[in-house]
Design a protein around this motif. Structure first.
Motif, PDB file in Angstrom:
ATOM      1  N   ASP A  72     -53.358 -34.447  24.922  1.00 17.36           N
ATOM      2  CA  ASP A  72     -53.192 -36.145  24.618  1.00 17.36           C
ATOM      3  C   ASP A  72     -54.432 -36.158  23.609  1.00 17.36           C
ATOM      4  O   ASP A  72     -54.422 -36.863  22.698  1.00 17.36           O
ATOM      5  CB  ASP A  72     -53.112 -37.009  25.630  1.00 17.36           C
ATOM      6  N   GLN A  73     -55.414 -35.616  23.974  1.00 19.83           N
ATOM      7  CA  GLN A  73     -56.915 -35.801  23.232  1.00 19.83           C
ATOM      8  C   GLN A  73     -56.661 -35.083  21.929  1.00 19.83           C
ATOM      9  O   GLN A  73     -57.202 -35.569  21.041  1.00 19.83           O
ATOM     10  CB  GLN A  73     -58.230 -35.327  24.213  1.00 19.83           C
ATOM     11  N   ARG A  74     -56.072 -34.027  22.039  1.00 13.04           N
ATOM     12  CA  ARG A  74     -55.996 -33.175  20.868  1.00 13.04           C
ATOM     13  C   ARG A  74     -54.936 -33.565  19.898  1.00 13.04           C
ATOM     14  O   ARG A  74     -55.219 -33.913  18.717  1.00 13.04           O
ATOM     15  CB  ARG A  74     -55.542 -31.920  21.241  1.00 13.04           C
ATOM     16  N   GLN A  75     -54.005 -34.634  20.174  1.00 18.43           N
ATOM     17  CA  GLN A  75     -52.989 -35.058  19.315  1.00 18.43           C
ATOM     18  C   GLN A  75     -53.776 -36.303  18.911  1.00 18.43           C
ATOM     19  O   GLN A  75     -53.401 -36.556  17.643  1.00 18.43           O
ATOM     20  CB  GLN A  75     -51.663 -35.266  20.214  1.00 18.43           C
ATOM     21  N   ARG A  76     -54.422 -37.073  19.726  1.00 16.23           N
ATOM     22  CA  ARG A  76     -55.053 -37.948  19.091  1.00 16.23           C
ATOM     23  C   ARG A  76     -56.143 -37.882  17.839  1.00 16.23           C
ATOM     24  O   ARG A  76     -56.240 -38.448  16.776  1.00 16.23           O
ATOM     25  CB  ARG A  76     -55.800 -38.904  20.145  1.00 16.23           C
ATOM     26  N   ALA A  77     -56.985 -36.563  18.218  1.00 19.87           N
ATOM     27  CA  ALA A  77     -57.954 -36.396  17.189  1.00 19.87           C
ATOM     28  C   ALA A  77     -57.044 -35.744  16.088  1.00 19.87           C
ATOM     29  O   ALA A  77     -57.575 -36.134  14.875  1.00 19.87           O
ATOM     30  CB  ALA A  77     -58.694 -35.230  17.976  1.00 19.87           C
ATOM     31  N   ASP A  78     -55.859 -35.194  16.179  1.00 13.21           N
ATOM     32  CA  ASP A  78     -55.357 -34.560  15.030  1.00 13.21           C
ATOM     33  C   ASP A  78     -54.681 -35.907  14.053  1.00 13.21           C
ATOM     34  O   ASP A  78     -54.802 -35.894  12.891  1.00 13.21           O
ATOM     35  CB  ASP A  78     -54.001 -33.933  15.466  1.00 13.21           C
ATOM     36  N   ALA A  79     -54.366 -36.957  14.856  1.00 14.28           N
ATOM     37  CA  ALA A  79     -53.621 -38.047  14.327  1.00 14.28           C
ATOM     38  C   ALA A  79     -54.833 -38.887  13.619  1.00 14.28           C
ATOM     39  O   ALA A  79     -54.514 -39.327  12.333  1.00 14.28           O
ATOM     40  CB  ALA A  79     -52.940 -38.856  15.515  1.00 14.28           C
ATOM     41  N   GLU A  80     -55.856 -39.017  14.172  1.00 14.81           N
ATOM     42  CA  GLU A  80     -57.077 -39.700  13.376  1.00 14.81           C
ATOM     43  C   GLU A  80     -57.397 -38.663  12.169  1.00 14.81           C
ATOM     44  O   GLU A  80     -57.719 -39.238  11.100  1.00 14.81           O
ATOM     45  CB  GLU A  80     -58.167 -39.702  14.322  1.00 14.81           C
ATOM     46  N   ARG A  81     -57.491 -37.681  12.206  1.00 18.11           N
ATOM     47  CA  ARG A  81     -58.001 -36.431  11.144  1.00 18.11           C
ATOM     48  C   ARG A  81     -57.048 -36.930   9.986  1.00 18.11           C
ATOM     49  O   ARG A  81     -57.212 -36.890   8.775  1.00 18.11           O
ATOM     50  CB  ARG A  81     -57.919 -35.128  11.529  1.00 18.11           C
ATOM     51  N   THR A  82     -55.534 -36.836  10.454  1.00 17.25           N
ATOM     52  CA  THR A  82     -54.605 -36.940   9.541  1.00 17.25           C
ATOM     53  C   THR A  82     -54.821 -38.449   8.750  1.00 17.25           C
ATOM     54  O   THR A  82     -54.571 -38.577   7.332  1.00 17.25           O
ATOM     55  CB  THR A  82     -53.070 -36.941  10.044  1.00 17.25           C
ATOM     56  N   GLU A  83     -55.060 -39.246   9.255  1.00 21.00           N
ATOM     57  CA  GLU A  83     -55.208 -40.931   8.928  1.00 21.00           C
ATOM     58  C   GLU A  83     -56.517 -40.703   8.233  1.00 21.00           C
ATOM     59  O   GLU A  83     -56.339 -41.450   6.917  1.00 21.00           O
ATOM     60  CB  GLU A  83     -55.436 -41.655  10.114  1.00 21.00           C
ATOM     61  N   VAL A 113     -61.237 -46.267   8.479  1.00 23.64           N
ATOM     62  CA  VAL A 113     -60.957 -44.982   9.140  1.00 23.64           C
ATOM     63  C   VAL A 113     -61.770 -43.788   9.083  1.00 23.64           C
ATOM     64  O   VAL A 113     -61.875 -42.996   9.677  1.00 23.64           O
ATOM     65  CB  VAL A 113     -59.522 -44.480   8.976  1.00 23.64           C
ATOM     66  N   CYS A 114     -62.763 -43.849   7.994  1.00 23.77           N
ATOM     67  CA  CYS A 114     -63.719 -42.754   7.953  1.00 23.77           C
ATOM     68  C   CYS A 114     -65.029 -43.117   8.520  1.00 23.77           C
ATOM     69  O   CYS A 114     -65.400 -44.328   8.832  1.00 23.77           O
ATOM     70  CB  CYS A 114     -63.952 -42.497   6.406  1.00 23.77           C
ATOM     71  N   SER A 115     -65.995 -42.220   8.511  1.00 24.38           N
ATOM     72  CA  SER A 115     -67.258 -42.287   8.840  1.00 24.38           C
ATOM     73  C   SER A 115     -68.191 -43.249   8.019  1.00 24.38           C
ATOM     74  O   SER A 115     -67.997 -43.527   6.883  1.00 24.38           O
ATOM     75  CB  SER A 115     -67.911 -40.766   9.040  1.00 24.38           C
ATOM     76  N   GLN A 116     -69.358 -43.661   8.415  1.00 24.62           N
ATOM     77  CA  GLN A 116     -70.148 -44.515   7.594  1.00 24.62           C
ATOM     78  C   GLN A 116     -70.563 -43.826   6.408  1.00 24.62           C
ATOM     79  O   GLN A 116     -70.493 -44.484   5.277  1.00 24.62           O
ATOM     80  CB  GLN A 116     -71.295 -45.186   8.663  1.00 24.62           C
ATOM     81  N   GLU A 117     -70.845 -42.764   6.487  1.00 22.88           N
ATOM     82  CA  GLU A 117     -71.345 -41.888   5.071  1.00 22.88           C
ATOM     83  C   GLU A 117     -70.355 -41.907   4.275  1.00 22.88           C
ATOM     84  O   GLU A 117     -70.447 -42.064   3.109  1.00 22.88           O
ATOM     85  CB  GLU A 117     -71.835 -40.662   5.884  1.00 22.88           C
ATOM     86  N   ALA A 118     -69.231 -41.543   4.780  1.00 22.12           N
ATOM     87  CA  ALA A 118     -68.032 -41.515   3.731  1.00 22.12           C
ATOM     88  C   ALA A 118     -67.587 -42.713   3.062  1.00 22.12           C
ATOM     89  O   ALA A 118     -67.520 -42.957   1.774  1.00 22.12           O
ATOM     90  CB  ALA A 118     -66.657 -40.786   4.395  1.00 22.12           C
ATOM     91  N   ALA A 119     -67.790 -43.868   3.870  1.00 23.97           N
ATOM     92  CA  ALA A 119     -67.660 -45.195   3.335  1.00 23.97           C
ATOM     93  C   ALA A 119     -68.398 -45.638   2.384  1.00 23.97           C
ATOM     94  O   ALA A 119     -68.346 -46.425   1.325  1.00 23.97           O
ATOM     95  CB  ALA A 119     -67.286 -46.058   4.790  1.00 23.97           C
ATOM     96  N   GLN A 120     -69.847 -45.251   2.810  1.00 23.72           N
ATOM     97  CA  GLN A 120     -70.802 -45.712   1.944  1.00 23.72           C
ATOM     98  C   GLN A 120     -70.788 -45.002   0.384  1.00 23.72           C
ATOM     99  O   GLN A 120     -70.922 -45.545  -0.680  1.00 23.72           O
ATOM    100  CB  GLN A 120     -72.330 -45.386   2.270  1.00 23.72           C
ATOM    101  N   THR A 121     -70.411 -43.686   0.551  1.00 19.49           N
ATOM    102  CA  THR A 121     -70.389 -43.040  -0.632  1.00 19.49           C
ATOM    103  C   THR A 121     -69.205 -43.385  -1.642  1.00 19.49           C
ATOM    104  O   THR A 121     -69.154 -43.225  -2.556  1.00 19.49           O
ATOM    105  CB  THR A 121     -70.440 -41.237  -0.451  1.00 19.49           C
TER     106      THR A 121
END
Length: 131
Positions: free
Chosen positions: A14-25, A75-83
């Motif tokens: 379940d954790q792996r599936q959630r991580a995969d879904a978040e990465r896809t998003e 949906v992305c990190s603060q660094e990605a959002a800022q850049t």
């Protein structure tokens, strides 16, 4: 013992599936942002070459870019959002010709910074690209 192992395996899956879904998003938000940025860059490149602007209204392209940037922020990190924000600001300034002399935010540098932050956000584990 068997029930405990089965539960642990199910939790890990379940954790792996959630991580995969978040990465896809994150990946979808990044790709949408890059597509919107590329449409604005096309207008700027055509303008620089003295070619006529595409038929699409510039305001619509800027709107799409700002909207796509907001998805990255969600949906992305603060660094990605800022850049993404910095890159969007640079493109907006270039598009509107609101750059003061000597204060030209280089869109290329902003694009590269975003690309590296996005790569980090997608946990590519790959070394930075030499530019």
């Amino acid at each position: 013992m068997g029930q405990h192992l089965a539960t642990r395996v199910e939790v890990q899956r379940d954790q792996r599936q959630r991580a995969d879904a978040e990465r896809t998003e994150r990946k979808e938000a990044i790709l949408s942002f890059l597509a919107a940025a590329q449409r604005v860059e096309l207008i700027l490149d055509r303008r620089k070459l003295g070619l006529p602007d595409p038929e699409d209204p510039e305001d619509e392209k800027l709107h799409d870019l700002w909207l796509a940037k907001k998805a990255v922020e969600l949906v992305c990190s603060q660094e990605a959002a800022q850049t993404a924000h910095d890159y969007t600001n640079a493109l907006h300034a270039h598009m509107r010709n609101t750059i003061a002399t000597g204060q030209s935010p280089t869109k290329r540098e902003r694009r590269y910074a975003f690309m590296e932050a996005a790569r980090d956000g997608l946990e590519s584990g790959r070394p930075r690209i030499r530019r």
